[in-house]
Design a protein around this motif. Sequence first.
Motif, PDB file in Angstrom:
ATOM      1  N   PHE A  53       1.327  97.296  42.800  1.00 42.58           N
ATOM      2  CA  PHE A  53       0.297  96.602  41.732  1.00 42.58           C
ATOM      3  C   PHE A  53      -1.434  97.048  42.392  1.00 42.58           C
ATOM      4  O   PHE A  53      -2.107  97.381  41.543  1.00 42.58           O
ATOM      5  N   VAL A  54      -1.218  96.833  43.757  1.00 43.30           N
ATOM      6  CA  VAL A  54      -2.768  97.106  44.278  1.00 43.30           C
ATOM      7  C   VAL A  54      -3.034  98.639  43.899  1.00 43.30           C
ATOM      8  O   VAL A  54      -4.169  98.868  43.691  1.00 43.30           O
ATOM      9  N   GLN A  55      -2.106  99.339  44.496  1.00 46.05           N
ATOM     10  CA  GLN A  55      -2.497 100.845  44.210  1.00 46.05           C
ATOM     11  C   GLN A  55      -2.615 101.189  42.809  1.00 46.05           C
ATOM     12  O   GLN A  55      -3.804 101.950  42.597  1.00 46.05           O
ATOM     13  N   LYS A  56      -1.982 100.581  41.892  1.00 46.57           N
ATOM     14  CA  LYS A  56      -2.700 100.852  40.504  1.00 46.57           C
ATOM     15  C   LYS A  56      -3.795 100.491  40.093  1.00 46.57           C
ATOM     16  O   LYS A  56      -4.404 101.155  39.491  1.00 46.57           O
ATOM     17  N   GLN A  57      -4.200  99.044  40.557  1.00 42.49           N
ATOM     18  CA  GLN A  57      -5.512  98.556  40.260  1.00 42.49           C
ATOM     19  C   GLN A  57      -6.545  99.617  40.871  1.00 42.49           C
ATOM     20  O   GLN A  57      -7.691  99.507  40.119  1.00 42.49           O
ATOM     21  N   MET A  58      -6.432 100.169  42.154  1.00 45.85           N
ATOM     22  CA  MET A  58      -7.149 100.997  42.867  1.00 45.85           C
ATOM     23  C   MET A  58      -7.416 102.264  41.967  1.00 45.85           C
ATOM     24  O   MET A  58      -8.596 102.783  42.005  1.00 45.85           O
ATOM     25  N   MET A  59      -6.663 102.517  40.992  1.00 46.42           N
ATOM     26  CA  MET A  59      -6.896 104.009  40.267  1.00 46.42           C
ATOM     27  C   MET A  59      -7.585 103.829  38.986  1.00 46.42           C
ATOM     28  O   MET A  59      -7.876 104.693  38.214  1.00 46.42           O
ATOM     29  N   GLN A  60      -7.396 102.465  38.773  1.00 53.38           N
ATOM     30  CA  GLN A  60      -7.763 101.960  37.173  1.00 53.38           C
ATOM     31  C   GLN A  60      -9.179 101.844  37.150  1.00 53.38           C
ATOM     32  O   GLN A  60      -9.688 101.340  37.734  1.00 53.38           O
ATOM     33  N   SER A  61      -9.719 102.058  35.816  1.00 58.03           N
ATOM     34  CA  SER A  61     -11.052 101.859  35.540  1.00 58.03           C
ATOM     35  C   SER A  61     -10.897 100.505  34.655  1.00 58.03           C
ATOM     36  O   SER A  61     -10.103 100.062  33.951  1.00 58.03           O
ATOM     37  N   HIS A  62     -12.100  99.614  34.880  1.00 60.73           N
ATOM     38  CA  HIS A  62     -12.119  98.313  34.159  1.00 60.73           C
ATOM     39  C   HIS A  62     -12.519  98.597  32.675  1.00 60.73           C
ATOM     40  O   HIS A  62     -13.309  99.504  32.473  1.00 60.73           O
ATOM     41  N   ASP A  63     -12.267  97.431  31.772  1.00 58.51           N
ATOM     42  CA  ASP A  63     -12.506  97.387  30.439  1.00 58.51           C
ATOM     43  C   ASP A  63     -12.237  98.791  29.418  1.00 58.51           C
ATOM     44  O   ASP A  63     -12.920  99.112  28.644  1.00 58.51           O
ATOM     45  N   GLN A  64     -11.181  99.019  29.723  1.00 59.24           N
ATOM     46  CA  GLN A  64     -10.259 100.009  28.845  1.00 59.24           C
ATOM     47  C   GLN A  64      -9.474  99.446  27.977  1.00 59.24           C
ATOM     48  O   GLN A  64      -8.683  98.607  28.139  1.00 59.24           O
ATOM     49  N   PRO A  65      -9.771  99.555  26.536  1.00 55.48           N
ATOM     50  CA  PRO A  65      -8.976  98.961  25.449  1.00 55.48           C
ATOM     51  C   PRO A  65      -7.401  99.064  25.698  1.00 55.48           C
ATOM     52  O   PRO A  65      -6.901 100.143  26.081  1.00 55.48           O
ATOM     53  N   GLY A  66      -6.909  97.948  25.508  1.00 64.08           N
ATOM     54  CA  GLY A  66      -5.428  97.840  25.728  1.00 64.08           C
ATOM     55  C   GLY A  66      -4.830  97.796  27.136  1.00 64.08           C
ATOM     56  O   GLY A  66      -3.744  97.666  27.254  1.00 64.08           O
ATOM     57  N   THR A  67      -5.767  97.466  28.069  1.00 66.76           N
ATOM     58  CA  THR A  67      -5.298  97.214  29.458  1.00 66.76           C
ATOM     59  C   THR A  67      -5.828  96.232  30.157  1.00 66.76           C
ATOM     60  O   THR A  67      -7.119  95.448  29.579  1.00 66.76           O
ATOM     61  N   TRP A  68      -5.174  95.699  31.183  1.00 68.67           N
ATOM     62  CA  TRP A  68      -5.599  94.546  32.213  1.00 68.67           C
ATOM     63  C   TRP A  68      -6.295  95.278  33.370  1.00 68.67           C
ATOM     64  O   TRP A  68      -5.968  96.137  33.521  1.00 68.67           O
ATOM     65  N   PHE A  69      -7.334  94.494  33.698  1.00 70.04           N
ATOM     66  CA  PHE A  69      -8.034  95.029  34.961  1.00 70.04           C
ATOM     67  C   PHE A  69      -8.155  93.737  35.988  1.00 70.04           C
ATOM     68  O   PHE A  69      -8.689  92.874  35.469  1.00 70.04           O
TER      69      PHE A  69
END
Length: 187
Positions: A53-69
């Motif tokens: 979960f943490v690894q995925k969050q570190m790769m993800q950008s915030h405020d992308q439509p259709g996703t949780w951050f």
Amino acid sequence: MENSSGVYAVTDRLVIRQFGLHDVQSFYQYRANPDVSRFQSWEDYTYEDAEAFVQKQMMQSHDQPGTWFQYAIALAESNQIIGDCAIHTLGAEPRIVELGFTLAPEYQGKAYMHEALYSVLDYVFGSLNKHKMIAFTDVRNEKSIRVLERLGMRREGHLLQNYMSKGKWVDEYQYAMLQSEWLTKRH
Ligand SMILES: CC(C)(COP(=O)(O)OP(=O)(O)OC[C@H]1O[C@@H](n2cnc3c(N)ncnc32)[C@H](O)[C@@H]1OP(=O)(O)O)[C@@H](O)C(=O)NCCC(=O)NCCS
């Protein structure tokens, strides 16, 4: 607005920041606690779940439509993670976001979540310029209801058997705040 060190907001006692690998152990400990997961979607949470979960969050950008951050909530003085909050940017209407939040049991009852979410509302309605924030809570989750109402969120609906939790349909309340309501409350 996020700065180069992944910090989104700072309060008197807290920093709202991006997750890091150093958070995995503490995140795992509170997520795996049955008192914490009682009204949440997950159960039997493992260390490997937390790490992924943490690894995925570190790769993800915030405020992308259709996703949780997921934002880490950490003590300002030590950078120790004490909980998290998450923003879901709705896919069909990205000007509306949904809020989720969790605090480790040893840090509950000290208004940390209130302090964190107050700054998150400022960030969402200020920096992100969102129109509306919504939140769903299990109707039995009294602590969560108090957090939402203390922030000034309105109960907009009682949704019958709206969510499958631990094998049972549960009722949820939907709470909301408009940007205009927040700006009025802040001034
Ligand atoms: C929901 C949850 C975050 C609430 O945690 P919490 O510690 O009660 O919330 P806060 O940090 O804002 O603290 C508020 C409490 O501190 C107390 N408090 C102490 N000092 C305070 C202060 N200066 N100002 C306001 N409250 C203060 C309040 O009285 C309040 O307790 P009360 O609700 O019994 O009256 C926590 O129970 C949790 O993580 N639950 C598991 C995950 C979950 O269900 N999340 C909700 C999903 S929708």
